[in-house]
Write an enzyme that holds these catalytic residues in place. Structure first.
Site, PDB file in Angstrom:
ATOM      1  N   ALA A  96       0.810  -1.211   0.000  1.00 48.78           N
ATOM      2  CA  ALA A  96       0.000   0.000   0.000  1.00 48.78           C
ATOM      3  C   ALA A  96       0.844   1.262   0.000  1.00 48.78           C
ATOM      4  O   ALA A  96       0.336   2.346  -0.255  1.00 48.78           O
ATOM      5  CB  ALA A  96      -0.939   0.008   1.215  1.00 48.78           C
ATOM      6  N   LYS A  97       2.131   1.142   0.326  1.00 48.91           N
ATOM      7  CA  LYS A  97       3.098   2.248   0.279  1.00 48.91           C
ATOM      8  C   LYS A  97       2.574   3.494   0.984  1.00 48.91           C
ATOM      9  O   LYS A  97       2.668   4.614   0.469  1.00 48.91           O
ATOM     10  CB  LYS A  97       3.488   2.557  -1.167  1.00 48.91           C
ATOM     11  CG  LYS A  97       4.177   1.384  -1.872  1.00 48.91           C
ATOM     12  CD  LYS A  97       4.617   1.768  -3.274  1.00 48.91           C
ATOM     13  CE  LYS A  97       5.348   0.625  -3.959  1.00 48.91           C
ATOM     14  NZ  LYS A  97       4.451  -0.504  -4.320  1.00 48.91           N
ATOM     15  N   ARG A  98       2.055   3.303   2.180  1.00 52.71           N
ATOM     16  CA  ARG A  98       1.516   4.432   2.927  1.00 52.71           C
ATOM     17  C   ARG A  98       2.637   5.268   3.544  1.00 52.71           C
ATOM     18  O   ARG A  98       3.676   4.744   3.947  1.00 52.71           O
ATOM     19  CB  ARG A  98       0.578   3.939   4.027  1.00 52.71           C
ATOM     20  CG  ARG A  98      -0.662   3.212   3.522  1.00 52.71           C
ATOM     21  CD  ARG A  98      -1.506   4.112   2.609  1.00 52.71           C
ATOM     22  NE  ARG A  98      -2.839   3.575   2.400  1.00 52.71           N
ATOM     23  CZ  ARG A  98      -3.296   3.110   1.253  1.00 52.71           C
ATOM     24  NH1 ARG A  98      -2.507   3.088   0.197  1.00 52.71           N
ATOM     25  NH2 ARG A  98      -4.536   2.669   1.140  1.00 52.71           N
TER      26      ARG A  98
END
EC number: 4.1.1.23
Length: 279
Positions: A96-98
């Site tokens: 999700a590369k938050r």
């Protein structure tokens, strides 16, 4: 108490091999499988990948964006995929590369790293480019829940270099600084720390970087992006045993036939084990 992610990952890699297969239901792959680009196609694709892979590969990595684009119904498919994959024994890394600050980062962490969340995953990809310290809420919650993080450090996309290879006032690159932070997080952990880095398998010689972070190195780029299992020892050197090579299209293009998917994954897994054991 839940065994830490790093320990669970080490065991899974030793038992099943280190392969990570992506679950990337983008429109072109759905079309290749003869599926419509809708929620029904998304669900068929995801369930097939989980059925084919979850009882035999170490890691499955769903890309959240391809589910989010269908709204709440797509998220429901993602929740079910995570649940079924983990129940079958695969570790789930949510891609999700938050990355954000303060309460927003805490909310992102709760979405994927809280055991009470329907999207709880074994690990989460995160972006540190608001400063590594901005990830603190995710680090804290991951430790509490026995989960892990994969921090973007040296990514395989060409654009990443303008940030990750930039040199700081202390002479270190930004990417090297992220690796140093992760080494500190993992200090003293056995058999493997839970805080890993994303390091592209397409980057060539990385001998100027210290990859010995005592944590896993998630390595995209195998297959469609041009890297091969045989490249891993050259790219990762002494850290190659802690590499989790990620293959997505190289396996997924063999669907929707479950047997063909399994055979493709098995070929990659065998090649990876051979390359790593010979290093």
């Amino acid at each position: 108490m839940t065994e830490p992610f790093g320990a669970r990952l080490r065991h899974a890699m030793d038992e099943r091999g280190p392969l990570c297969v992506g679950i990337d239901p983008h429109a072109s792959l759905l079309a290749e499988w003869g599926l419509n680009d809708d929620v029904a196609g998304l669900e068929r694709f995801s369930r097939t990948v989980v059925e084919a892979m979850a009882d035999r590969v170490a890691v499955l990595k769903p890309q959240s964006a391809f589910f989010e684009r269908f709204g709440s119904r797509g998220i429901a498919v993602l929740e079910k995929s995570v649940e079924e994959a983990r129940a079958a024994g695969a570790l789930v890394v949510m891609d999700a590369k938050r990355g954000d600050i303060g309460s927003t980062m805490a909310a992102y962490a709760e979405s994927f790293l809280s055991k009470d969340s329907p999207l709880f995953s074994d690990a989460l990809t995160v972006s540190p480019y608001l400063g590594y310290g901005s990830l603190s809420p995710a680090v804290v919650l991951a430790r509490q829940s026995g989960a892990g993080l994969f921090v973007l450090a040296l990514t395989s996309n060409p654009e990443g270099g303008e940030v990750q290879h930039a040199v700081r006032a202390d002479g270190r690159t930004v990417g090297a600084t992220m690796l140093a932070h992760l080494a500190a997080e993992n200090e003293g952990e056995e058999p493997l720390g839970s805080f890993g880095a994303v390091v592209g398998a397409t980057l060539g010689d990385l001998s100027t970087y210290d990859l010995s972070i005592n944590g896993p190195l998630l390595a995209p780029g195998i297959g469609a992006q041009g890297a091969t299992p045989a490249d891993l020892p050259r790219v990762f050197g002494a850290a190659v045993r802690n590499v989790v090579p990620n293959v997505s299209r190289g396996v997924l293009r063999h669907g929707p036939d479950v047997v063909a998917l399994r055979e493709a994954a098995s070929r990659f897994a065998d090649e990876i084990v051979s390359a790593v054991s010979g290093a």
